[in-house]
Design a protein around this motif. Structure first.
Motif, PDB file in Angstrom:
ATOM      1  N   LYS A  26       0.774  -1.168  -0.078  1.00  0.00           N
ATOM      2  CA  LYS A  26       0.279  -0.051  -0.012  1.00  0.00           C
ATOM      3  C   LYS A  26       1.043   1.077  -0.084  1.00  0.00           C
ATOM      4  O   LYS A  26       1.700   1.302   0.785  1.00  0.00           O
ATOM      5  CB  LYS A  26      -0.767  -0.080   1.265  1.00  0.00           C
ATOM      6  CG  LYS A  26      -1.697   1.239   1.054  1.00  0.00           C
ATOM      7  CD  LYS A  26      -2.758   1.132   2.607  1.00  0.00           C
ATOM      8  CE  LYS A  26      -3.350   2.456   2.593  1.00  0.00           C
ATOM      9  NZ  LYS A  26      -4.416   2.273   3.971  1.00  0.00           N
ATOM     10  N   GLU A  54      -0.710  11.052   3.278  1.00  0.00           N
ATOM     11  CA  GLU A  54      -2.102  10.760   3.691  1.00  0.00           C
ATOM     12  C   GLU A  54      -3.046  11.745   4.178  1.00  0.00           C
ATOM     13  O   GLU A  54      -3.902  12.147   4.020  1.00  0.00           O
ATOM     14  CB  GLU A  54      -2.283   9.360   4.485  1.00  0.00           C
ATOM     15  CG  GLU A  54      -3.612   8.945   4.507  1.00  0.00           C
ATOM     16  CD  GLU A  54      -3.971   7.583   5.253  1.00  0.00           C
ATOM     17  OE1 GLU A  54      -4.973   7.002   5.153  1.00  0.00           O
ATOM     18  OE2 GLU A  54      -2.752   7.213   5.616  1.00  0.00           O
ATOM     19  N   THR A  55      -2.507  12.528   5.298  1.00  0.00           N
ATOM     20  CA  THR A  55      -3.164  13.395   6.068  1.00  0.00           C
ATOM     21  C   THR A  55      -2.031  14.632   6.274  1.00  0.00           C
ATOM     22  O   THR A  55      -0.855  14.176   6.594  1.00  0.00           O
ATOM     23  CB  THR A  55      -3.657  12.958   7.483  1.00  0.00           C
ATOM     24  OG1 THR A  55      -2.910  12.304   8.307  1.00  0.00           O
ATOM     25  CG2 THR A  55      -5.064  11.873   7.095  1.00  0.00           C
ATOM     26  N   TYR A 111      -8.224   8.838  -5.235  1.00  0.00           N
ATOM     27  CA  TYR A 111      -7.557   8.561  -4.045  1.00  0.00           C
ATOM     28  C   TYR A 111      -7.032   9.975  -3.514  1.00  0.00           C
ATOM     29  O   TYR A 111      -6.025  10.871  -4.203  1.00  0.00           O
ATOM     30  CB  TYR A 111      -6.421   7.837  -4.168  1.00  0.00           C
ATOM     31  CG  TYR A 111      -6.591   6.418  -4.635  1.00  0.00           C
ATOM     32  CD1 TYR A 111      -7.181   5.343  -3.754  1.00  0.00           C
ATOM     33  CD2 TYR A 111      -6.475   6.012  -6.139  1.00  0.00           C
ATOM     34  CE1 TYR A 111      -7.717   4.162  -4.384  1.00  0.00           C
ATOM     35  CE2 TYR A 111      -6.710   4.801  -6.413  1.00  0.00           C
ATOM     36  CZ  TYR A 111      -7.391   3.775  -5.769  1.00  0.00           C
ATOM     37  OH  TYR A 111      -7.949   2.400  -6.001  1.00  0.00           O
ATOM     38  N   SER A 133       3.388  14.119   9.788  1.00  0.00           N
ATOM     39  CA  SER A 133       3.821  14.196   8.287  1.00  0.00           C
ATOM     40  C   SER A 133       4.697  15.400   8.130  1.00  0.00           C
ATOM     41  O   SER A 133       5.432  15.473   7.235  1.00  0.00           O
ATOM     42  CB  SER A 133       2.470  14.415   7.479  1.00  0.00           C
ATOM     43  OG  SER A 133       1.546  15.397   7.824  1.00  0.00           O
ATOM     44  N   GLY A 153      -5.543  13.063  -0.780  1.00  0.00           N
ATOM     45  CA  GLY A 153      -4.082  13.098  -0.016  1.00  0.00           C
ATOM     46  C   GLY A 153      -3.753  14.586   0.027  1.00  0.00           C
ATOM     47  O   GLY A 153      -4.775  15.448  -0.256  1.00  0.00           O
ATOM     48  N   ALA A 197       2.116   4.765   0.944  1.00  0.00           N
ATOM     49  CA  ALA A 197       2.026   5.642   2.037  1.00  0.00           C
ATOM     50  C   ALA A 197       2.270   6.973   1.808  1.00  0.00           C
ATOM     51  O   ALA A 197       1.501   7.871   2.362  1.00  0.00           O
ATOM     52  CB  ALA A 197       2.962   4.958   3.207  1.00  0.00           C
ATOM     53  N   CYS A 198       3.474   7.479   1.583  1.00  0.00           N
ATOM     54  CA  CYS A 198       3.984   8.715   1.036  1.00  0.00           C
ATOM     55  C   CYS A 198       5.215   8.861   0.352  1.00  0.00           C
ATOM     56  O   CYS A 198       5.736   7.777   0.080  1.00  0.00           O
ATOM     57  CB  CYS A 198       4.322   9.461   2.837  1.00  0.00           C
ATOM     58  SG  CYS A 198       5.466   8.622   3.582  1.00  0.00           S
TER      59      CYS A 198
END
Length: 300
Positions: free
Chosen positions: A199, A257-258, A232, A263, A234, A201-202
Motif C-alpha cells: 500500500k 495521507e493526512t 485517491y 507528516s 491525499g 504511504a507517502c
C-alpha cells in the motif's frame, strides 16, 4: 461541425459498424464482439430495448423486451466469422422509449464511441462527449454518465491509478538516474497477505537543480500544503524559496495521507537531511578542487 473549438467530421466515423442493412439472414461479421456492437447500435437507433435469450461463445440470440413482439435476431459463431441465422426485422409492439436517455447507452459504450474524438488526454471534455452523443445519436445522457465515460477514456489513454502506483518505484529510480543529484523516496506499507500488493504511504522528491539553486535564493523557506483531488485523496506538501525578484522557486514536494504534525516533521526532516547532504557534497568538491589547485601551483 465544430464542438467546443474542435472540428469533428459530420459523417459517422465508424461507418462500417453502423450499416444496419447488413442485418439480414446470412450476413457475416468478423467476430461475436463486432456482431453484438452492431445489434446494440441498431437498438439504440430504433429506440427499443432487447433481452438476451442465449449468450454464449457459439451463439447470441436476443428479442424485443416487449411481451409478444416478434422482433428477434440470432447470430452463430462459425470459427472465423459470425453468421446471422435468424432475423425477424419487424416489430409487433408499439411502445418505444420516450425518454431522452437509453438503457443500452452505457458508460463503456459512450467511451468507446467518443474515443476517436480526442488525440491527447488534455483534449478530453465532458461537453464534447455530451454534444457528440446528442448530435449523432439523438440522446441526452446524464452528466454523471458523461463524467464516468470521460474517466474511462482517460484510463484507456493514460492507464489507471493502481497501475501507476505499482510502477512508482521504477519511476523513482529512473528520475534519480536521469536527473543528477535528484532525490526521491517512496514509502509503502507491506501487505502480509499471500497475493496482496504493498500500500502506498507517502512520497518525497526534490530535483537536483532546485536544491543547487538554493544558494542563490534568499535564506528563507516557505512551506504549505493543499488537498489532492481524484479517486485517491491525499495532501501535497511543498517547500518553496524566494529569488531576487520576489518570485517563488520550488524546492521539494511530498505526498502524504493526512496533514498533521507527524507528516510535516517527516517532510521537513527529509528536506533538511538532503539539503545538508548536498551542502556537504559541495563542500567536499570545492575543498578537493582548492587542494588540487594549491598542489598544482606548488609543484609549478
Amino acid at each position: 461541425m465544430e464542438v467546443d473549438g474542435m472540428f469533428v467530421e459530420t459523417h459517422e466515423v465508424e461507418a462500417d459498424n453502423l450499416r444496419f442493412d447488413q442485418l439480414t439472414v446470412g450476413a457475416m461479421f468478423f467476430n461475436m464482439r463486432y456482431f453484438k456492437k452492431v445489434v446494440r447500435e441498431y437498438a439504440i437507433r430504433q429506440r427499443f430495448i432487447f433481452v438476451k435469450l442465449k449468450a454464449t461463445r457459439k451463439k447470441y440470440s436476443i428479442q424485443c423486451k416487449e411481451a409478444g413482439c416478434k422482433w428477434r435476431i440470432t447470430g452463430v459463431n462459425r470459427m472465423t466469422f459470425v453468421v446471422v441465422k435468424l432475423f425477424i426485422a419487424y416489430h409487433t409492439c408499439t411502445t418505444k422509449i420516450r425518454c431522452n436517455d437509453h438503457p443500452l447507452v452505457t458508460t463503456a459504450w459512450v467511451a468507446e464511441t467518443c474515443l476517436h474524438l480526442f488525440a491527447c488526454p488534455e483534449d478530453v471534455r465532458t461537453r464534447i462527449i455530451r454534444e457528440y452523443i446528442k448530435m449523432h445519436w439523438g440522446i441526452t445522457i446524464s452528466y454523471w454518465k458523461v463524467y464516468n465515460a470521460m474517466n474511462n477514456i482517460l484510463e484507456i489513454k493514460c492507464g489507471n491509478v493502481e497501475d501507476s502506483c505499482r510502477v512508482l518505484p521504477a519511476f523513482v529510480v529512473e528520475i534519480m538516474t536521469r536527473n543528477l543529484r535528484s532525490y526521491m523516496r517512496v514509502f509503502q506499507q507491506r501487505d502480509l497477505r499471500p497475493r496482496g500488493d504493498d500500500k502506498f504511504a507517502c512520497l518525497f522528491w526534490t530535483f537536483g537543480p532546485c536544491i543547487r539553486s538554493f544558494r542563490t535564493l534568499r535564506p528563507i523557506v516557505l512551506v504549505d500544503g493543499t488537498h489532492l483531488r481524484g479517486k485517491y485523496l491525499g495532501i501535497l506538501l511543498i517547500a518553496i524559496g524566494i529569488d531576487g525578484n520576489n518570485g517563488l522557486y520550488p524546492l521539494a514536494f511530498g505526498v502524504v495521507e493526512t496533514e498533521n504534525e507527524d507528516s510535516w516533521q517527516w517532510f521537513l526532516i527529509l528536506l533538511k537531511s538532503y539539503r545538508m547532504r548536498h551542502l556537504a557534497a559541495n563542500f567536499r568538491s570545492n575543498f578537493k578542487d582548492l587542494l588540487l589547485e594549491r598542489l598544482f601551483w606548488r609543484a609549478a
